[in-house]
Design a protein around this motif. Structure first.
Motif, short mmCIF file in Angstrom:
data_model
loop_
_atom_site.label_atom_id
_atom_site.label_comp_id
_atom_site.label_asym_id
_atom_site.label_seq_id
_atom_site.Cartn_x
_atom_site.Cartn_y
_atom_site.Cartn_z
N UNK A 183 0.82 -1.22 0.00
CA UNK A 183 0.00 0.00 0.00
C UNK A 183 0.85 1.27 0.00
N UNK A 184 2.15 1.10 -0.24
CA UNK A 184 3.02 2.28 -0.27
C UNK A 184 3.52 2.71 1.09
N UNK A 185 2.96 2.13 2.15
CA UNK A 185 3.38 2.51 3.50
C UNK A 185 4.76 1.93 3.79
N UNK A 186 5.61 2.75 4.39
CA UNK A 186 6.99 2.34 4.63
C UNK A 186 7.09 1.15 5.58
N UNK A 187 6.09 0.97 6.44
CA UNK A 187 6.16 -0.11 7.42
C UNK A 187 5.44 -1.38 6.98
N UNK A 188 4.51 -1.26 6.04
CA UNK A 188 3.68 -2.42 5.68
C UNK A 188 4.50 -3.59 5.17
N UNK A 189 5.49 -3.31 4.34
CA UNK A 189 6.29 -4.40 3.76
C UNK A 189 7.11 -5.12 4.81
N UNK A 190 7.37 -4.46 5.93
CA UNK A 190 8.20 -5.08 6.97
C UNK A 190 7.36 -5.87 7.98
N UNK A 191 6.04 -5.76 7.88
CA UNK A 191 5.18 -6.51 8.80
C UNK A 191 4.93 -7.91 8.25
N UNK A 192 4.89 -8.87 9.12
CA UNK A 192 4.60 -10.25 8.73
C UNK A 192 5.50 -10.74 7.60
N UNK A 193 6.78 -10.44 7.71
CA UNK A 193 7.70 -10.85 6.65
C UNK A 193 7.76 -12.38 6.55
N UNK A 194 7.82 -12.85 5.33
CA UNK A 194 7.87 -14.28 5.04
C UNK A 194 9.32 -14.74 5.18
N UNK A 195 9.75 -14.91 6.44
CA UNK A 195 11.16 -15.26 6.68
C UNK A 195 11.52 -16.58 6.03
N UNK A 196 10.63 -17.56 6.09
CA UNK A 196 10.93 -18.86 5.49
C UNK A 196 11.16 -18.72 3.99
N UNK A 197 10.27 -18.03 3.31
CA UNK A 197 10.41 -17.83 1.88
C UNK A 197 11.66 -17.06 1.52
N UNK A 198 11.99 -16.05 2.31
CA UNK A 198 13.19 -15.26 2.08
C UNK A 198 14.44 -16.13 2.18
N UNK A 199 14.48 -16.97 3.21
CA UNK A 199 15.67 -17.81 3.43
C UNK A 199 15.79 -18.89 2.36
N UNK A 200 14.67 -19.43 1.90
CA UNK A 200 14.71 -20.43 0.82
C UNK A 200 15.26 -19.79 -0.45
N UNK A 201 14.77 -18.60 -0.79
CA UNK A 201 15.25 -17.91 -1.99
C UNK A 201 16.72 -17.53 -1.85
N UNK A 202 17.12 -17.14 -0.65
CA UNK A 202 18.53 -16.82 -0.41
C UNK A 202 19.41 -18.03 -0.72
N UNK A 203 19.02 -19.20 -0.26
CA UNK A 203 19.81 -20.41 -0.50
C UNK A 203 19.89 -20.71 -1.99
N UNK A 204 18.79 -20.52 -2.71
CA UNK A 204 18.80 -20.74 -4.16
C UNK A 204 19.77 -19.78 -4.84
N UNK A 205 19.73 -18.51 -4.47
CA UNK A 205 20.61 -17.52 -5.09
C UNK A 205 22.07 -17.76 -4.71
#
Length: 245
Positions: free
Chosen positions: A81-103
């Motif tokens: 929604x453009x809010x600076x804090x919205x993207x940092x709420x409920x972050x998908x840590x599992x998905x982030x870490x899986x993609x990190x391992x792939x990269x």
């Protein structure tokens, strides 16, 4: 959890002897092909002919802000929604870490193929830019450079604890760029992420493009080309300026 189905990356082989690699990561809902034109733009003056470009494809995953429907994504997003804090709420840590391992695996493949880590740049746009910053700074190798366009720092509250000690990429140049009219990833969040990285001692720079929304402009693409040329100079040119035969 169902198996992740991935399409292979889109590859642009070096047009000369392969001495360097750029891994460039697309944003939410896009594919590697979405940045094929940019790669052609960066190569149009034949200044990066020793560089292989890898454009990975995100798997199709359920995205909460897309009513749970599947679309290409590196991790789930709950609210845009453009809010600076919205993207940092409920972050998908599992998905982030899986993609990190792939990269990290893509980086390892290049190292295994004989490309020194200091001749590898990782970069991306939006989600891809966030993943490039996160994956680059948590990599075990010292890289040539990191690019984050219209993006932000993932898992910022615990990021310092996720970086290897000592940090191989503490001094690696990080080029962050953002439009000040971005309605998707707020410019303020990009700037706050830059400030946090600088506060942690990382070698980041931040450039604002006036009037640019959540997109890229020709000036930005030219700036990236210049960054790549600086970080990945041709190995065919000797220090005296003469070209090797």
């Amino acid at each position: 959890m169902s198996a992740i189905i991935r399409s292979p990356p889109l590859l642009f082989p070096a047009t000369a002897r392969h001495t360097a690699t750029v891994i460039f990561i697309h944003g939410l809902g896009d594919t590697g092909a979405g940045w094929a034109g940019a790669v052609e733009n960066w190569r149009r003056r034949q200044r990066l002919d020793e560089v292989k470009f890898i454009l990975p494809n995100a798997p199709a995953i359920p995205i909460t802000c897309n009513w749970g429907m599947r679309m290409p994504g590196w991790y789930d997003i709950h609210t845009i929604d453009g809010n600076a804090e919205s993207l940092r709420k409920n972050e998908d840590e599992t998905g982030i870490l899986v993609s990190k391992e792939y990269l990290h695996g893509l980086i390892q493949q290049e190292v295994d193929a004989g490309i020194p880590p200091e001749r590898i740049v990782i970069g991306g746009f939006s989600q891809g830019g966030a993943m490039s910053i996160f994956s680059g700074l948590t990599a075990k190798y010292k890289l040539a450079g990191i690019i984050g366009l219209s993006s932000y720092l993932l898992l910022s509250l615990k990021f310092a604890d996720l970086v290897p000690k000592p940090a191989p990429n503490q001094d690696t140049p990080i080029f962050m760029a953002h439009g000040d009219a971005d309605q998707v990833v707020n410019h303020e969040l990009g700037k706050k992420s830059y400030d946090l990285l600088k506060g942690l001692g990382f070698n980041a720079t931040f450039k604002t493009y006036p009037g640019m929304g959540h997109s890229a402009c020709l000036e930005e693409l030219d700036d990236i080309e210049s960054f790549l040329k600086e970080r990945l100079p041709s190995k065919a040119e000797k220090s005296d300026g003469k070209t090797e035969l």
